[in-house]
Scaffold this motif. Structure first.
Motif, PDB file in Angstrom:
ATOM      1  N   MET A 120       0.816  -1.197   0.000  1.00  0.00           N
ATOM      2  CA  MET A 120       0.000   0.000   0.000  1.00  0.00           C
ATOM      3  C   MET A 120       0.861   1.263   0.000  1.00  0.00           C
ATOM      4  O   MET A 120       0.561   2.197  -0.709  1.00  0.00           O
ATOM      5  N   LEU A 121       1.892   1.237   0.817  1.00  0.00           N
ATOM      6  CA  LEU A 121       2.777   2.397   0.873  1.00  0.00           C
ATOM      7  C   LEU A 121       3.484   2.600  -0.468  1.00  0.00           C
ATOM      8  O   LEU A 121       3.710   3.734  -0.886  1.00  0.00           O
ATOM      9  N   GLY A 122       3.776   1.501  -1.138  1.00  0.00           N
ATOM     10  CA  GLY A 122       4.416   1.590  -2.449  1.00  0.00           C
ATOM     11  C   GLY A 122       3.541   2.305  -3.462  1.00  0.00           C
ATOM     12  O   GLY A 122       4.029   3.125  -4.252  1.00  0.00           O
ATOM     13  N   TYR A 123       2.234   2.002  -3.456  1.00  0.00           N
ATOM     14  CA  TYR A 123       1.312   2.688  -4.361  1.00  0.00           C
ATOM     15  C   TYR A 123       1.188   4.165  -4.006  1.00  0.00           C
ATOM     16  O   TYR A 123       1.101   5.019  -4.892  1.00  0.00           O
ATOM     17  N   PHE A 124       1.176   4.467  -2.726  1.00  0.00           N
ATOM     18  CA  PHE A 124       1.095   5.867  -2.306  1.00  0.00           C
ATOM     19  C   PHE A 124       2.303   6.646  -2.828  1.00  0.00           C
ATOM     20  O   PHE A 124       2.160   7.738  -3.389  1.00  0.00           O
ATOM     21  N   ILE A 125       3.482   6.079  -2.661  1.00  0.00           N
ATOM     22  CA  ILE A 125       4.698   6.738  -3.135  1.00  0.00           C
ATOM     23  C   ILE A 125       4.685   6.851  -4.656  1.00  0.00           C
ATOM     24  O   ILE A 125       5.000   7.911  -5.214  1.00  0.00           O
ATOM     25  N   PHE A 126       4.302   5.763  -5.338  1.00  0.00           N
ATOM     26  CA  PHE A 126       4.288   5.762  -6.801  1.00  0.00           C
ATOM     27  C   PHE A 126       3.349   6.822  -7.362  1.00  0.00           C
ATOM     28  O   PHE A 126       3.742   7.631  -8.212  1.00  0.00           O
ATOM     29  N   PHE A 127       2.096   6.825  -6.903  1.00  0.00           N
ATOM     30  CA  PHE A 127       1.126   7.773  -7.450  1.00  0.00           C
ATOM     31  C   PHE A 127       1.428   9.209  -7.012  1.00  0.00           C
ATOM     32  O   PHE A 127       1.144  10.149  -7.755  1.00  0.00           O
ATOM     33  N   SER A 128       2.022   9.389  -5.848  1.00  0.00           N
ATOM     34  CA  SER A 128       2.432  10.737  -5.444  1.00  0.00           C
ATOM     35  C   SER A 128       3.546  11.241  -6.353  1.00  0.00           C
ATOM     36  O   SER A 128       3.558  12.415  -6.748  1.00  0.00           O
ATOM     37  N   LEU A 129       4.474  10.364  -6.713  1.00  0.00           N
ATOM     38  CA  LEU A 129       5.546  10.751  -7.634  1.00  0.00           C
ATOM     39  C   LEU A 129       5.006  11.017  -9.035  1.00  0.00           C
ATOM     40  O   LEU A 129       5.501  11.915  -9.722  1.00  0.00           O
ATOM     41  N   VAL A 130       3.992  10.269  -9.452  1.00  0.00           N
ATOM     42  CA  VAL A 130       3.361  10.536 -10.759  1.00  0.00           C
ATOM     43  C   VAL A 130       2.723  11.925 -10.746  1.00  0.00           C
ATOM     44  O   VAL A 130       2.892  12.710 -11.683  1.00  0.00           O
ATOM     45  N   GLY A 131       1.999  12.243  -9.683  1.00  0.00           N
ATOM     46  CA  GLY A 131       1.396  13.573  -9.570  1.00  0.00           C
ATOM     47  C   GLY A 131       2.444  14.672  -9.521  1.00  0.00           C
ATOM     48  O   GLY A 131       2.281  15.730 -10.132  1.00  0.00           O
TER      49      GLY A 131
END
Length: 65
Positions: A1-12
């Motif tokens: 879950m934390l990985g998705y948070f980091i990934f999508f935050s970096l995409v944004g």
């Protein structure tokens, strides 16, 4: 879950840094969220939208000059 948070935050964050027009960034975030909701589940598309918007706001508030 934390990985998705980091990934999508970096995409944004990347969208906020690379695309100048706010409307284009917003439509890109919505498009990615819709695609993610079709792949995963609607709730995860909504979560991805929030995470990308969070990354975008970091880019706008702290990194833009």
């Amino acid at each position: 879950m934390l990985g998705y948070f980091i990934f999508f935050s970096l995409v944004g964050l990347a969208l906020g840094r690379l695309i100048a027009a706010q409307k284009t960034v917003f439509l890109s975030i919505i498009g990615i969220s819709i695609i993610w909701s079709l792949i995963s589940a609607p709730i995860w598309g909504l979560a991805a939208f929030g995470e990308m918007f969070f990354g975008y706001m970091i880019a706008v508030i702290f990194l833009k000059k």
